[in-house]
Design a protein around this motif. Structure first.
Motif, mmCIF file in Angstrom:
data_model
loop_
_atom_site.group_PDB
_atom_site.id
_atom_site.type_symbol
_atom_site.label_atom_id
_atom_site.label_comp_id
_atom_site.label_asym_id
_atom_site.label_seq_id
_atom_site.Cartn_x
_atom_site.Cartn_y
_atom_site.Cartn_z
ATOM 1 N N TYR A 187 0.753 -1.278 0.120
ATOM 2 C CA TYR A 187 -0.159 -0.260 -0.020
ATOM 3 C C TYR A 187 1.025 1.383 0.289
ATOM 4 C CZ TYR A 187 -5.051 -1.504 0.118
ATOM 5 O OH TYR A 187 -5.669 -2.866 0.458
ATOM 6 N N ALA A 188 1.897 0.932 0.982
ATOM 7 C CA ALA A 188 2.616 2.337 1.473
ATOM 8 C C ALA A 188 3.389 2.410 -0.566
ATOM 9 C CB ALA A 188 3.464 2.457 2.416
ATOM 10 N N ILE A 189 3.944 1.587 -0.777
ATOM 11 C CA ILE A 189 4.839 1.711 -2.581
ATOM 12 C C ILE A 189 3.457 2.295 -3.498
ATOM 13 C CG2 ILE A 189 5.119 -0.796 -3.479
ATOM 14 C CD1 ILE A 189 8.254 2.255 -3.103
ATOM 15 N N MET A 190 2.410 1.788 -3.231
ATOM 16 C CA MET A 190 2.175 2.327 -4.151
ATOM 17 C C MET A 190 1.235 3.100 -4.584
ATOM 18 S SD MET A 190 1.544 -0.737 -6.354
ATOM 19 C CE MET A 190 0.714 -0.194 -7.224
ATOM 20 N N SER A 191 1.090 3.836 -3.140
ATOM 21 C CA SER A 191 0.272 5.197 -2.674
ATOM 22 C C SER A 191 1.660 5.871 -3.100
ATOM 23 C CB SER A 191 0.249 5.476 -1.486
ATOM 24 O OG SER A 191 -0.539 7.015 -1.090
ATOM 25 N N ALA A 192 3.121 5.556 -2.631
ATOM 26 C CA ALA A 192 4.053 6.766 -3.390
ATOM 27 C C ALA A 192 4.621 6.729 -4.722
ATOM 28 C CB ALA A 192 5.439 6.200 -2.615
ATOM 29 N N ALA A 193 3.980 5.964 -5.150
ATOM 30 C CA ALA A 193 4.267 6.370 -6.551
ATOM 31 C C ALA A 193 3.336 6.608 -7.205
ATOM 32 C CB ALA A 193 4.563 4.372 -7.333
ATOM 33 N N LEU A 194 2.167 6.143 -7.129
ATOM 34 C CA LEU A 194 1.151 7.546 -7.781
ATOM 35 C C LEU A 194 1.704 8.835 -7.403
ATOM 36 C CD1 LEU A 194 -1.252 7.370 -9.157
ATOM 37 C CD2 LEU A 194 -2.745 7.250 -7.552
ATOM 38 N N ALA A 195 1.491 9.132 -6.498
ATOM 39 C CA ALA A 195 2.191 10.938 -5.342
ATOM 40 C C ALA A 195 2.749 11.017 -6.562
ATOM 41 C CB ALA A 195 2.448 10.951 -4.578
ATOM 42 N N HIS A 196 4.018 10.314 -6.520
ATOM 43 C CA HIS A 196 5.746 10.706 -7.817
ATOM 44 C C HIS A 196 5.510 11.401 -9.239
ATOM 45 C CE1 HIS A 196 9.739 10.266 -9.662
ATOM 46 N NE2 HIS A 196 10.347 10.514 -7.642
ATOM 47 N N SER A 197 4.266 9.625 -9.758
ATOM 48 C CA SER A 197 3.971 9.698 -10.989
ATOM 49 C C SER A 197 3.330 11.524 -11.387
ATOM 50 C CB SER A 197 3.237 8.597 -11.590
ATOM 51 O OG SER A 197 2.949 8.813 -13.048
ATOM 52 N N ILE A 198 2.544 11.290 -11.127
ATOM 53 C CA ILE A 198 1.658 12.485 -10.995
ATOM 54 C C ILE A 198 2.308 13.858 -11.306
ATOM 55 C CG2 ILE A 198 -0.202 13.854 -9.927
ATOM 56 C CD1 ILE A 198 -1.306 11.817 -11.592
ATOM 57 N N ALA A 199 3.071 14.245 -9.621
ATOM 58 C CA ALA A 199 4.059 14.920 -9.832
ATOM 59 C C ALA A 199 4.917 15.293 -10.509
ATOM 60 C CB ALA A 199 4.690 15.269 -8.084
ATOM 61 N N ARG A 200 5.825 14.193 -11.219
ATOM 62 C CA ARG A 200 6.309 14.515 -12.425
ATOM 63 C C ARG A 200 6.066 14.729 -13.265
ATOM 64 N NH1 ARG A 200 12.180 11.900 -11.864
ATOM 65 N NH2 ARG A 200 12.728 13.333 -10.196
ATOM 66 N N SER A 201 4.464 14.383 -13.692
ATOM 67 C CA SER A 201 3.462 14.432 -14.802
ATOM 68 C C SER A 201 2.729 16.126 -15.012
ATOM 69 C CB SER A 201 2.559 13.243 -15.016
ATOM 70 O OG SER A 201 3.506 12.558 -14.947
ATOM 71 N N CYS A 202 3.234 16.329 -13.909
ATOM 72 C CA CYS A 202 2.662 18.522 -14.167
ATOM 73 C C CYS A 202 3.382 18.619 -13.901
ATOM 74 C CB CYS A 202 2.107 18.590 -12.673
ATOM 75 S SG CYS A 202 0.945 17.906 -11.851
ATOM 76 N N ALA A 203 4.818 18.978 -14.123
ATOM 77 C CA ALA A 203 6.028 19.614 -14.186
ATOM 78 C C ALA A 203 6.525 19.255 -15.563
ATOM 79 C CB ALA A 203 7.255 18.650 -13.491
ATOM 80 N N GLU A 204 6.447 18.214 -16.666
ATOM 81 C CA GLU A 204 6.312 17.614 -17.442
ATOM 82 C C GLU A 204 4.952 18.716 -18.800
ATOM 83 O OE1 GLU A 204 6.326 13.803 -17.655
ATOM 84 O OE2 GLU A 204 8.563 14.050 -17.125
ATOM 85 N N GLY A 205 4.136 19.200 -17.814
ATOM 86 C CA GLY A 205 2.637 19.433 -18.690
ATOM 87 C C GLY A 205 2.316 18.497 -19.322
ATOM 88 N N SER A 206 2.100 17.874 -18.806
ATOM 89 C CA SER A 206 0.976 16.403 -19.698
ATOM 90 C C SER A 206 0.332 16.074 -18.708
ATOM 91 C CB SER A 206 2.012 14.991 -19.829
ATOM 92 O OG SER A 206 2.262 14.810 -18.341
ATOM 93 N N ILE A 207 -0.599 17.186 -17.823
ATOM 94 C CA ILE A 207 -1.905 17.044 -16.754
ATOM 95 C C ILE A 207 -2.370 18.161 -17.145
ATOM 96 C CG2 ILE A 207 -3.341 16.498 -15.514
ATOM 97 C CD1 ILE A 207 -0.547 14.506 -14.299
ATOM 98 N N TYR A 208 -3.133 18.166 -17.569
ATOM 99 C CA TYR A 208 -4.041 19.703 -18.005
ATOM 100 C C TYR A 208 -4.228 20.268 -16.812
ATOM 101 C CZ TYR A 208 -3.876 17.085 -22.555
ATOM 102 O OH TYR A 208 -3.636 16.235 -23.603
ATOM 103 N N THR A 209 -4.782 20.112 -15.943
ATOM 104 C CA THR A 209 -5.703 20.465 -14.550
ATOM 105 C C THR A 209 -4.040 20.727 -13.823
ATOM 106 O OG1 THR A 209 -5.625 18.609 -13.962
ATOM 107 C CG2 THR A 209 -7.786 19.565 -14.693
ATOM 108 N N CYS A 210 -2.967 20.538 -13.986
ATOM 109 C CA CYS A 210 -1.517 21.094 -12.809
ATOM 110 C C CYS A 210 -0.775 21.424 -13.865
ATOM 111 C CB CYS A 210 -1.766 20.231 -11.808
ATOM 112 S SG CYS A 210 -1.207 18.666 -12.558
ATOM 113 N N THR A 211 0.237 22.490 -13.268
ATOM 114 C CA THR A 211 1.386 23.074 -13.977
ATOM 115 C C THR A 211 2.668 22.466 -12.893
ATOM 116 O OG1 THR A 211 1.241 25.039 -12.643
ATOM 117 C CG2 THR A 211 -0.416 24.799 -14.522
ATOM 118 N N CYS A 212 3.853 23.362 -12.586
ATOM 119 C CA CYS A 212 4.507 23.714 -12.409
ATOM 120 C C CYS A 212 3.974 23.877 -10.928
ATOM 121 C CB CYS A 212 5.720 24.806 -12.819
ATOM 122 S SG CYS A 212 6.029 24.658 -13.769
ATOM 123 N N GLY A 213 4.852 22.787 -9.700
ATOM 124 C CA GLY A 213 4.801 23.081 -8.434
ATOM 125 C C GLY A 213 5.000 24.532 -7.817
#
Length: 379
Positions: free
Chosen positions: A135-161
């Protein structure tokens, strides 16, 4: 009605009809694992699906997203571009779990989940520490992947942190300024929370354990952010230095979560009220000499089996046939990994690169050598 409104209408109709909810009393085994079926996106056939990697494919006809619950699909619909990040997170977490436990008796095996079960098997139904790590590693991976994707501009509802408030409010003189694009750990953590915790609706100890461990994984990701800088100027000088906040490689997060696994606390449910909004799950250690679990700690309430022999109750096949290290006294050694049953040694032929030569510039040529090696297999 324009095309966009029509697609959105069909999406929500699809979400209402795709999911079949099985009523259960007190959250039965089937409903218990409903919210973690997104882990199945780690399977190759899902992860490499053309429909998943094509952002133009409408979600309501995307077969790769059917493991998601209705609320999870709704969250993905509100945040276009997250579907690819979710699949990457699932694959990343499984790979990291298997890397961290490659030499352990439980080596994070995955199974066929074509019938709707979890890819990790029946382990996730238990209150053991291996489930805590999952549970911990799956949750961590999702938070990590989404955070990176925001910075890369591939998610439309978020930008740089946002920049670090601690560093931004510092009164100390500094020779750098904020710039670049920080990983959006704040959005990643919130998305992971909304996507994963929505499935945990009970108030029993297993539910509280899952919630705590999922939050521990997310917290670990946010705490591992660090400042990264780049110099600008003529001829390599550092006239101006811009910095941003960046997440580490996920392997670093996996190692820290693994350390938390080794020091996990066995807990029981306290008598006080549960405040889920503040992640206070009222979990107290069974050993009164231990301090209450902190936000980054992993918790469990059942002792793990030995994983030595085949155990149908958890779907584990045991360590029979596993390779081991005959010269080691650690967990990968034949004595511990084979559980005292002994091992057999066999010769095998390996082909390796050898006699490598570097040619200027820039080429390396190697020969292929054949060597005879010895490997040891648990009985």
């Amino acid at each position: 009605m324009n095309l966009y409104m029509f697609q959105m209408l069909v999406i929500f109709v699809g979400m209402a009809t795709l999911e079949v909810v099985t009523p259960g009393k007190g959250g039965g085994k089937r409903s218990r694992t409903r919210g973690v079926k997104w882990w199945n996106l780690a399977h190759t056939q899902h992860f490499m699906s053309d429909s998943l990697l094509n952002p133009e494919t409408p979600l309501f006809i995307n077969p790769s997203l059917q493991p998601l619950t209705r609320k999870q699909r709704r969250l993905v619909t509100r945040n276009p571009g997250t579907s690819i990040a979710i699949a990457k997170a699932a694959r990343m977490a499984v790979d990291e779990c298997q890397r961290q436990f490659s030499t352990r008796r439980w080596n994070c095996p995955v199974y066929d989940a074509s019938h709707g079960s979890s890819i990790f098997g029946k382990v996730v139904r238990k209150g053991i520490r291996e489930c805590a790590f999952i549970y911990a590693i799956m949750s961590a991976a999702l938070a990590h992947s989404i955070a990176r994707s925001c910075a890369e501009g591939s998610i439309y509802t978020c930008t740089c942190g946002r920049h670090s408030r601690r560093l931004a409010n510092s009164v100390q003189p500094r020779d750098w300024e904020w710039g670049g694009c920080s990983d959006n750990a704040e959005f990643g953590r919130k998305f992971s929370h909304d996507f994963i915790d929505v499935a945990e609706k009970g108030r029993d100890l297993k539910c509280l354990m899952n919630l705590h461990n999922s939050e521990a994984g997310r917290t670990q990701v946010s705490s591992e952010m660090s400042k990264e800088c780049k110099c600008h100027g003529m001829s390599g000088s550092c006239t101006v230095k811009t910095c941003w906040m960046k997440l580490p490689m996920f392997g670093r997060v996996g190692k820290v979560v693994k350390d938390r696994f080794d020091g996990a606390s066995q807990v029981e449910q306290g008598n006080g009220a549960i405040n889920r909004s503040k992640n206070r799950f009222n979990l107290i250690p069974i050993n009164t000499n231990h301090k209450p679990p902190e936000p980054k700690d992993l918790v469990y309430f059942e002792r793990s089996p030995t994983f030595c022999t085949k155990d149908p109750s958890i779907g584990h096949t045991g360590t029979h046939g596993r390779p081991c290290n005959a010269s080691s006294i650690g967990v990968e050694g034949c004595d511990l990994l084979c559980c005292g049953r002994g091992y057999r040694s066999e010769l095998y032929t390996a082909r390796e690169r050898c006699n490598c030569i570097f040619h200027w510039c820039c080429k390396v040529t190697c020969d292929t050598c054949t060597k005879t090696k010895v490997r040891h297999i648990c009985l």
